[in-house]
Enzyme design. Sequence first.
Site, PDB file in Angstrom:
ATOM      1  N   THR A 123       0.605 -45.479  10.609  1.00 50.19           N
ATOM      2  CA  THR A 123       2.039 -45.591  10.300  1.00 50.19           C
ATOM      3  C   THR A 123       2.251 -46.050   8.861  1.00 50.19           C
ATOM      4  O   THR A 123       1.375 -46.703   8.271  1.00 50.19           O
ATOM      5  CB  THR A 123       2.701 -46.604  11.269  1.00 50.19           C
ATOM      6  OG1 THR A 123       3.999 -46.938  10.770  1.00 50.19           O
ATOM      7  CG2 THR A 123       1.908 -47.881  11.404  1.00 50.19           C
ATOM      8  N   ASP A 124       3.430 -45.766   8.320  1.00 50.69           N
ATOM      9  CA  ASP A 124       3.766 -46.271   6.968  1.00 50.69           C
ATOM     10  C   ASP A 124       3.829 -47.791   6.950  1.00 50.69           C
ATOM     11  O   ASP A 124       3.682 -48.413   5.900  1.00 50.69           O
ATOM     12  CB  ASP A 124       5.098 -45.666   6.478  1.00 50.69           C
ATOM     13  CG  ASP A 124       6.316 -46.011   7.330  1.00 50.69           C
ATOM     14  OD1 ASP A 124       6.146 -46.532   8.453  1.00 50.69           O
ATOM     15  OD2 ASP A 124       7.449 -45.753   6.867  1.00 50.69           O
ATOM     16  N   GLU A 125       4.022 -48.398   8.126  1.00 49.74           N
ATOM     17  CA  GLU A 125       4.235 -49.849   8.154  1.00 49.74           C
ATOM     18  C   GLU A 125       2.981 -50.623   7.751  1.00 49.74           C
ATOM     19  O   GLU A 125       3.057 -51.815   7.445  1.00 49.74           O
ATOM     20  CB  GLU A 125       4.742 -50.290   9.536  1.00 49.74           C
ATOM     21  CG  GLU A 125       6.036 -49.574   9.876  1.00 49.74           C
ATOM     22  CD  GLU A 125       6.800 -50.139  11.060  1.00 49.74           C
ATOM     23  OE1 GLU A 125       6.676 -51.333  11.343  1.00 49.74           O
ATOM     24  OE2 GLU A 125       7.539 -49.366  11.690  1.00 49.74           O
TER      25      GLU A 125
ATOM     26  N   TYR B  91       2.702 -55.920  14.953  1.00 51.09           N
ATOM     27  CA  TYR B  91       2.528 -54.476  15.205  1.00 51.09           C
ATOM     28  C   TYR B  91       1.808 -53.825  14.031  1.00 51.09           C
ATOM     29  O   TYR B  91       0.776 -53.164  14.215  1.00 51.09           O
ATOM     30  CB  TYR B  91       3.894 -53.800  15.418  1.00 51.09           C
ATOM     31  CG  TYR B  91       3.836 -52.286  15.264  1.00 51.09           C
ATOM     32  CD1 TYR B  91       3.123 -51.491  16.157  1.00 51.09           C
ATOM     33  CD2 TYR B  91       4.480 -51.641  14.193  1.00 51.09           C
ATOM     34  CE1 TYR B  91       3.051 -50.103  16.004  1.00 51.09           C
ATOM     35  CE2 TYR B  91       4.415 -50.256  14.038  1.00 51.09           C
ATOM     36  CZ  TYR B  91       3.697 -49.495  14.945  1.00 51.09           C
ATOM     37  OH  TYR B  91       3.616 -48.130  14.787  1.00 51.09           O
TER      38      TYR B  91
ATOM     39  N   LYS C 208      -1.919 -52.059  13.715  1.00 54.03           N
ATOM     40  CA  LYS C 208      -2.103 -50.659  13.312  1.00 54.03           C
ATOM     41  C   LYS C 208      -3.006 -50.576  12.076  1.00 54.03           C
ATOM     42  O   LYS C 208      -3.824 -49.653  11.954  1.00 54.03           O
ATOM     43  CB  LYS C 208      -0.751 -50.006  13.011  1.00 54.03           C
ATOM     44  CG  LYS C 208       0.122 -49.752  14.219  1.00 54.03           C
ATOM     45  CD  LYS C 208      -0.459 -48.744  15.206  1.00 54.03           C
ATOM     46  CE  LYS C 208      -0.484 -47.331  14.684  1.00 54.03           C
ATOM     47  NZ  LYS C 208      -0.954 -46.368  15.734  1.00 54.03           N
TER      48      LYS C 208
HETATM   49  P1  NAD Z   1       5.659 -44.750  22.240  1.00 53.73           P
HETATM   50  O1  NAD Z   1       5.696 -46.230  22.421  1.00 53.73           O
HETATM   51  O2  NAD Z   1       6.881 -43.938  22.529  1.00 53.73           O
HETATM   52  O3  NAD Z   1       4.486 -44.133  23.129  1.00 53.73           O
HETATM   53  C1  NAD Z   1       3.235 -44.730  23.239  1.00 53.73           C
HETATM   54  C2  NAD Z   1       2.490 -44.072  24.398  1.00 53.73           C
HETATM   55  O4  NAD Z   1       1.175 -44.659  24.469  1.00 53.73           O
HETATM   56  C3  NAD Z   1       3.161 -44.293  25.761  1.00 53.73           C
HETATM   57  O5  NAD Z   1       3.164 -43.085  26.504  1.00 53.73           O
HETATM   58  C4  NAD Z   1       2.266 -45.335  26.430  1.00 53.73           C
HETATM   59  O6  NAD Z   1       2.247 -45.218  27.856  1.00 53.73           O
HETATM   60  C5  NAD Z   1       0.908 -44.985  25.824  1.00 53.73           C
HETATM   61  N1  NAD Z   1      -0.028 -46.130  25.833  1.00 53.73           N
HETATM   62  C6  NAD Z   1       0.231 -47.402  25.458  1.00 53.73           C
HETATM   63  N2  NAD Z   1      -0.871 -48.156  25.617  1.00 53.73           N
HETATM   64  C7  NAD Z   1      -1.843 -47.334  26.099  1.00 53.73           C
HETATM   65  C8  NAD Z   1      -3.200 -47.535  26.446  1.00 53.73           C
HETATM   66  N3  NAD Z   1      -3.782 -48.737  26.353  1.00 53.73           N
HETATM   67  N4  NAD Z   1      -3.918 -46.474  26.893  1.00 53.73           N
HETATM   68  C9  NAD Z   1      -3.341 -45.247  27.013  1.00 53.73           C
HETATM   69  N5  NAD Z   1      -2.047 -45.018  26.701  1.00 53.73           N
HETATM   70  C10 NAD Z   1      -1.313 -46.047  26.243  1.00 53.73           C
HETATM   71  O7  NAD Z   1       5.172 -44.537  20.735  1.00 53.73           O
HETATM   72  P2  NAD Z   1       5.505 -43.353  19.708  1.00 53.73           P
HETATM   73  O8  NAD Z   1       6.728 -43.716  18.952  1.00 53.73           O
HETATM   74  O9  NAD Z   1       5.415 -42.066  20.407  1.00 53.73           O
HETATM   75  O10 NAD Z   1       4.287 -43.517  18.699  1.00 53.73           O
HETATM   76  C11 NAD Z   1       3.064 -42.789  18.889  1.00 53.73           C
HETATM   77  C12 NAD Z   1       2.105 -43.171  17.773  1.00 53.73           C
HETATM   78  O11 NAD Z   1       2.672 -42.879  16.510  1.00 53.73           O
HETATM   79  C13 NAD Z   1       1.760 -44.656  17.744  1.00 53.73           C
HETATM   80  O12 NAD Z   1       0.405 -44.774  17.425  1.00 53.73           O
HETATM   81  C14 NAD Z   1       2.630 -45.210  16.633  1.00 53.73           C
HETATM   82  O13 NAD Z   1       2.044 -46.354  16.052  1.00 53.73           O
HETATM   83  C15 NAD Z   1       2.659 -44.040  15.685  1.00 53.73           C
HETATM   84  N6  NAD Z   1       3.829 -43.942  14.801  1.00 53.73           N
HETATM   85  C16 NAD Z   1       5.088 -43.997  15.345  1.00 53.73           C
HETATM   86  C17 NAD Z   1       6.191 -43.857  14.498  1.00 53.73           C
HETATM   87  C18 NAD Z   1       7.592 -43.875  15.051  1.00 53.73           C
HETATM   88  O14 NAD Z   1       8.555 -43.912  14.274  1.00 53.73           O
HETATM   89  N7  NAD Z   1       7.795 -43.831  16.357  1.00 53.73           N
HETATM   90  C19 NAD Z   1       6.014 -43.679  13.119  1.00 53.73           C
HETATM   91  C20 NAD Z   1       4.689 -43.611  12.617  1.00 53.73           C
HETATM   92  C21 NAD Z   1       3.624 -43.746  13.474  1.00 53.73           C
HETATM   93  P1  TYD Z   2      13.005 -49.680  14.765  1.00 55.17           P
HETATM   94  O1  TYD Z   2      13.598 -48.427  15.332  1.00 55.17           O
HETATM   95  O2  TYD Z   2      12.617 -50.781  15.687  1.00 55.17           O
HETATM   96  O3  TYD Z   2      11.757 -49.206  13.880  1.00 55.17           O
HETATM   97  P2  TYD Z   2      10.837 -50.074  12.831  1.00 55.17           P
HETATM   98  O4  TYD Z   2      11.103 -51.507  13.004  1.00 55.17           O
HETATM   99  O5  TYD Z   2       9.467 -49.695  13.269  1.00 55.17           O
HETATM  100  O6  TYD Z   2      11.200 -49.548  11.471  1.00 55.17           O
HETATM  101  O7  TYD Z   2      14.009 -50.271  13.703  1.00 55.17           O
HETATM  102  C1  TYD Z   2      14.456 -49.512  12.599  1.00 55.17           C
HETATM  103  C2  TYD Z   2      15.318 -50.394  11.733  1.00 55.17           C
HETATM  104  O8  TYD Z   2      16.508 -50.731  12.460  1.00 55.17           O
HETATM  105  C3  TYD Z   2      14.669 -51.704  11.375  1.00 55.17           C
HETATM  106  O9  TYD Z   2      15.038 -52.077  10.057  1.00 55.17           O
HETATM  107  C4  TYD Z   2      15.265 -52.705  12.363  1.00 55.17           C
HETATM  108  C5  TYD Z   2      16.655 -52.143  12.615  1.00 55.17           C
HETATM  109  N1  TYD Z   2      17.208 -52.376  13.963  1.00 55.17           N
HETATM  110  C6  TYD Z   2      18.489 -52.938  14.093  1.00 55.17           C
HETATM  111  O10 TYD Z   2      19.185 -53.259  13.103  1.00 55.17           O
HETATM  112  N2  TYD Z   2      18.979 -53.127  15.352  1.00 55.17           N
HETATM  113  C7  TYD Z   2      18.269 -52.813  16.481  1.00 55.17           C
HETATM  114  O11 TYD Z   2      18.749 -53.040  17.614  1.00 55.17           O
HETATM  115  C8  TYD Z   2      16.967 -52.210  16.319  1.00 55.17           C
HETATM  116  C9  TYD Z   2      16.146 -51.838  17.521  1.00 55.17           C
HETATM  117  C10 TYD Z   2      16.488 -52.010  15.038  1.00 55.17           C
END
Ligand code: NAD
Ligand code: TYD
Length: 338
Positions: A127-129, A152, A156
Amino acid sequence: MKVLVTGGSGFIGTNLLRYILENRSDWSVVNLDLLTYAGNLENTMDLADAYPGRYEFVKGDIADHACVDALFSRHSFDLVLNLAAESHVDRSIEDSGIFVRTNILGVQVLLDAARRHKVGRFLHVSTDEVYGSLGKEGRFREDFHLEPNSPYSASKAAGDLLVRSYVKTHGLDAVVTRCSNNYGPYQFPEKLIPLMVINAFNDRDLPVYGEGRNVRDWIFVDDHCRGIVMVAENGRCGEAYNMGGDAEKENIQIVRLILGNLAKPDSLIRFVTDRPGHDFRYAMDFAKIEAELGWQPEFGFDEGLKKTIAWYLDNQSWWEKILSGTYRHYYERMYGSR
Ligand code: NAD
Ligand code: TYD
């Protein structure tokens, strides 16, 4: 190609499975997912019938060595795409233990299995984070130091660096992707965009952290999925690739856009106490993947947001089952007595 996708029942995983099955007819996919609160089996329940012989679901934990080893013995995977993770920053502030287990130990267990079972390629979705937080200027590049600020992002970053170590130490063929904030269909309604859409729809308060001035770079999930497949196919071993949507927005802008789209009043906005350690700004320089693989985001933010809002309006029962908790009954019905 035999491919393992982990976390395929979550938000990005669901979209990725659909993208792969539609666009790579010679790939068959196993989805290993623990079905935590974020995993929803209903997301993918049509896939086995829609793509006969090309899709299999396995319930299991990436941090469970015996489960992972048995799976890798049963299948000879050409490619592993690791998406399984605990993914919500606010939850990691409440309790970071499970983040360490899944996002670090889980990655190590998968890497060891990939090494022992001679998997062709391993792609880890980071992730970018992991880069930390930017001020008002600049964009993250792949050669920046990792400076994560939340439990988190720290977990990562550890997973991301473990992948690097297996390339350097064990000669594993592995690549990493680092993407900005995704939005789109099937996102669990604890994240900013789906939470705000649903609350606005229900005329409930929209809780904005601090003054809403924090900036994220938003990418429509399909663009991310396309990039993951491109990096898996043609990325250089040992490299990390940034992806972003070229769509920086302050949180408050997004909330106002959602209210505007749904014709709801700004009076629903409620400013609440800020998130501890809240990263100020993320922005991605994705020149590397653009130059090497020809990837660019295709969806503009306004188009992506409209599609996303339309999906949540058309799929009310999907999120109502999540809010009521009944989405968890599906697994019991399908598999409980088997
Ligand atoms: P999500 O939380 O929606 O889904 C995570 C999935 O992983 C779920 O289906 C959960 O059941 C499964 N899981 C959790 N723990 C597990 C384990 N121990 N074994 C097997 N399965 C398990 O997450 P997402 O938003 O779909 O993110 C997917 C990936 O992309 C993650 O690695 C996250 O760090 C990365 N990512 C997400 C974002 C974003 O904006 N959502 C951005 C960049 C990277
Ligand atoms: P989020 O969707 O949790 O993603 P991330 O923290 O991984 O970037 O949050 C996106 C942005 O929105 C973050 O700056 C936190 C803010 N946020 C709120 O202001 N209110 C909320 O209820 C949530 C969930 C997030």
